[in-house]
Design a protein around this motif. Structure first.
Motif, short mmCIF file in Angstrom:
data_model
loop_
_atom_site.label_atom_id
_atom_site.label_comp_id
_atom_site.label_asym_id
_atom_site.label_seq_id
_atom_site.Cartn_x
_atom_site.Cartn_y
_atom_site.Cartn_z
N GLN B 110 26.98 47.90 33.68
CA GLN B 110 26.51 47.41 34.98
C GLN B 110 25.88 46.04 34.83
O GLN B 110 25.33 45.70 33.78
N PHE B 111 25.95 45.27 35.91
CA PHE B 111 25.36 43.94 35.88
C PHE B 111 23.85 44.04 35.69
O PHE B 111 23.20 44.87 36.34
N HIS B 258 32.19 41.85 31.66
CA HIS B 258 32.61 42.13 33.03
C HIS B 258 33.79 41.25 33.41
O HIS B 258 33.90 40.13 32.92
N SER B 308 39.04 47.24 44.46
CA SER B 308 37.88 48.11 44.21
C SER B 308 38.24 49.29 43.31
O SER B 308 37.36 49.90 42.70
N ASN B 312 35.81 46.88 38.80
CA ASN B 312 34.59 47.61 39.14
C ASN B 312 33.30 46.85 38.86
O ASN B 312 32.23 47.45 38.76
N ARG B 314 30.14 44.48 39.94
CA ARG B 314 29.38 44.51 41.19
C ARG B 314 29.82 43.41 42.16
O ARG B 314 29.73 43.57 43.37
N PHE B 315 30.34 42.31 41.60
CA PHE B 315 30.68 41.16 42.43
C PHE B 315 32.18 40.98 42.58
O PHE B 315 32.96 41.35 41.69
N TYR B 355 31.29 45.69 47.33
CA TYR B 355 31.05 44.50 46.53
C TYR B 355 29.90 43.66 47.06
O TYR B 355 29.66 43.63 48.28
N GLU B 356 29.20 42.95 46.15
CA GLU B 356 28.42 41.79 46.55
C GLU B 356 29.32 40.57 46.38
O GLU B 356 30.20 40.56 45.53
N SER B 374 22.80 38.86 50.17
CA SER B 374 23.17 39.24 48.80
C SER B 374 24.15 38.24 48.18
O SER B 374 24.56 38.41 47.03
#
Lengths: 505, 505
Positions: B110-111, B258, B308, B312, B314-315, B355-356, B374
């Motif tokens: 994860q970010f 990522h 999506s 995967n 976050r952005f 998503y952001e 965001s």
């Protein structure tokens, strides 16, 4: 209309789609085989496309063919992930495997070995097989390379197709010696780079890796008989162990490629004296090798003795070019005589270790008639020496620098293409004596920015000159791991401005 | 003197030799860790150097750590063949293995995940272990990379040594986002190339591969929801299946990296209309995407829906730069309003898929206050936007083109090194909003010569223009197989003069 008819229709759609694809029109095989006949239909490669060797006299005990076939399966997918959809299959169009028949049970890679093959792919069958016949496993490897170029991925159906069936290809090389020179003395090349070169040589059916291992700038190779020689390496890490060299030879052999090792004596051997200074004429005059010192010939004998255990090609290359003869001093001999004495004595040492000798053309130009009759003369200056060499009954490798030197960046591919080894040689007997010849934008600049983003601000150098040495070290590490990182000096994608250690560029 | 004394002496000799080696002086770790303490002694790596995870809460069920350790063992040998000679071993100097303790049992990448690690190497032991502690497996992978840079091959003893022990290294990144952009739209990059880039990113602890997949020039990626989109690829073979994209994401994830996917809308999307012409404002005006057509937003929704399932991170990056707003026509809106309408609606679609959004800086410059809070603003023009972005409370990625654009070949590594993301941002709260950012000589010319040597003379083209298309095809095949073959046009090692298909360069 029954199910079978439906599938056939889909099959036809496949053919229509693929014919519209890029690059299908025309004949896309490189290099062009001796004889090619083909049709206009398409076959689909079975998901379980298999190797069948029934009837072959070659047992493949060391898996040369099996490994070649496995590489074939890899390259025809060109690294793509294909989710195969078997509903597209029309079984009357299915190519189930490749039937390989090799006539010779032997796989010793010798110079002049039969490299011919015949490859046929039928147009129908239920199921059908492609057929490959070759005298030797090495001819069969060439056939596999050609077969790989007949294959195309259809991205709509997720199936690999063979276009333009039926195929009948009968092929053999024009020249027995098809070389490419790498110079690991001016710039050290990591093993993965050398293997990448060898792999790509297989794709183009080149068969001799001419390894210009050592030169005046550096001596990267371990010589067990004279363990101080590789003190002449640019740095401890820019070295090859003898086990490394053996691995290169084995890696190449399994692809049908010979490795020609070169020591370029006496004119390109300045690095030899780093470990053994007595090889230099004097501490201030480090070239050429001292012809008056018996130790010089003992070292050459030791190197060639060690070579003969690893480099099992028929030939060894003894250089002999660009010698400053004015610095060759041996009692009782003038400059020219000293040069001849040196070259001929080195030839005798090589012959005593079972090698035939290749020398650069200057040796022929100076005393051609005195060279051992088994000598192969290697042309590198302009294009005129080959006719004289073959007229004298010696063999000649053509690689004139104006047309076939890869480091001449101003020579374009079409000039390479048009360079003809037989230029000015019309006599067919003489023609037989001509045996032919011939990976930086991202790194290290992204690594510089990477430190800017990782390292606490107060740990960052205020002046980049403070980290030059460390970044240079890291760049060498990248190179050694197979990453083509550019020199620090100069612009992006720059080439080194001169020979030297990767730590200093 | 007993046997043990003798061995100790040899051990000392080893240390003395290695101290004289190149690159041992100074600190050769890149990027420089947060805190480093070291000594002056050396340890020898055991032949059976092993991974021990006793006490670790991480079970490594998908072998991320095990594979990372295996890669470590490979890279520290830098491809050399070492015939180990155990007589050199002094067991009091032997490093038997690496003890890795990971505190978190989870490995979802994860970010903002904890990437810190602590690495210690003792100076003695009988036997001794190096220790690596990390909150997450991804921090541990960084520790392995650092450990690999402490190792050196000693070519005299054939043993891998760890110099400058004891080591205490405590490390964590300055920025959570350390990106590198690859553009596969202007030039298709084969999967092996992309994997090589990712592997090298791991070496430099970069953690975001910004994949600028598609642009006006080409649309190489399969989009299952809109299968005609990749008709905009340069050619059928210059494509990625979604399974290819998934493999890239997985390959990167297993290295702690990522993948940020980008569709650059509406201004860099001309290739979309090849498959769906109604996305163009008109057949003659192919950019930007037609803002007045609901289908435009349906396609964006389809793409982001497909994204999506694979990308995967976050952005997602929605571009938004270099839009010719004079061509944006939507009833009731002026140019500026139409641009804002487009970008904000695309943002909403991305948000609906979880998503952001990252957008290029022009969006901020035009209607910064309207952007979703965001939003991450991606700087690419000069260096002045970041202070304004963070002052507005938005996050910012810095990659000003004058200093951090790899394709600006005139930007040297030291300019890269000195480019500071926090320039003109002194407020520490605002600083936290800045998240950071950032392989051709041999082929195809040797292939041209290879055909000259293989093919019968009467089969050779008399005019090289006759074989241009076939050689171009072969050069693309080489690229696809991972060989960095240069374009045909221009000089050796030339770069393509403009965007385009590999078949046409």
């Amino acid at each position: 209309m029954g199910e079978r008819g439906m599938k056939l229709l889909l099959g036809l759609v496949v053919v229509a789609l693929s014919s519209a694809g890029y690059g299908v029109v025309g004949l896309n095989i490189w290099p062009m085989p001796k004889s090619v006949n083909h049709g206009k239909q398409s076959l689909l490669l079975s998901k379980n496309f298999a190797l069948d060797t029934e009837g072959s006299k070659y047992t493949d005990s060391s898996s040369i063919l099996k490994d070649g076939f496995s590489r074939l399966l890899d390259v025809i997918q060109v690294s793509h992930n294909i989710d195969e959809n078997s509903t597209y299959y029309d079984h009357s169009q299915l190519l189930k495997g490749l039937h390989v028949v090799i006539f010779s049970p032997y796989d010793k890679l010798q110079f002049g070995i039969d490299e011919s093959y015949k490859l046929t792919v039928p147009s129908t069958g239920n199921p059908s097989y492609a057929h490959l016949e070759a005298q030797t496993v090495y001819g069969a490897l060439h056939g596999l390379q050609t077969f790989s170029q007949l294959c195309n991925i259809n991205f709509s159906t997720r199936i690999i197709e063979v276009h333009q069936v039926p195929w009948i290809i009968i092929d053999q090389p024009r020249f027995l010696y098809r070389g490419l020179l790498i110079d690991t003395a001016r710039h050290y090349q990591p093993l993965p780079m050398i293997k990448n070169v060898i792999t790509a040589m297989g794709y183009t059916k080149l068969n001799v890796l001419h390894w210009h291992i050592v030169d005046s700038q550096s001596f990267p190779l371990e010589i067990p008989s004279y363990p101080k020689l590789w003190k002449g390496a640019y740095s401890p890490s820019e070295r090859y162990t003898m086990a490394d060299a053996a691995e290169v030879v084995d890696f190449a052999r399994r692809r049908g490629i010979h490795v020609l090792a070169e020591i370029d004596v006496p004119g390109h051997a300045g690095s030899w004296g780093v470990g053994y200074p007595s090889l230099w004429p004097s501490p201030t005059c480090q070239q050429p090798l001292d012809v008056s010192n018996e130790f010089t010939f003992k070292v050459i004998d030791g190197i060639l003795s060690d070579f003969s255990k690893v480099f099992n090609f028929r030939f060894v290359h003894l250089g002999g070019d660009e010698v400053d003869t004015s610095r060759l001093n041996k009692k009782g001999l003038n400059e020219s005589e000293a040069y001849e004495y040196f070259v001929l004595r080195a030839q005798k040492i090589a012959l005593s270790h079972g090698y035939e000798v290749i020398n650069w053309e200057e040796t022929f130009n100076h005393f051609g008639s005195k060279l051992n009759p088994s000598t192969v003369v290697h042309n590198w200056l302009e294009g005129n020496v080959a006719p004289r060499v073959v007229a004298a009954g010696l063999r000649c490798i053509v690689s004139n620098q104006d047309k076939w030197y890869l480091d001449h960046l101003d020579a374009t591919w079409d000039q390479f293409y048009m360079n003809e080894p037989f230029a000015n040689i019309t006599n067919s007997k003489q023609q037989k004596l001509v045996i032919g010849d011939i990976e930086q934008t991202i790194w290290p600049r992204a690594a510089a920015a990477a430190e800017r983003m990782w390292t606490p601000f107060n740990k960052l150098a205020k002046d980049p000159r403070q980290v030059t040495g460390r970044l240079a070290h890291f760049r060498c590490l990248l190179n050694q791991r197979g990453v083509a990182a550019a020199p620090l000096a100069g612009l992006g994608r720059a080439v080194p401005v001169e020979p030297g250690s990767c730590y200093k560029q």
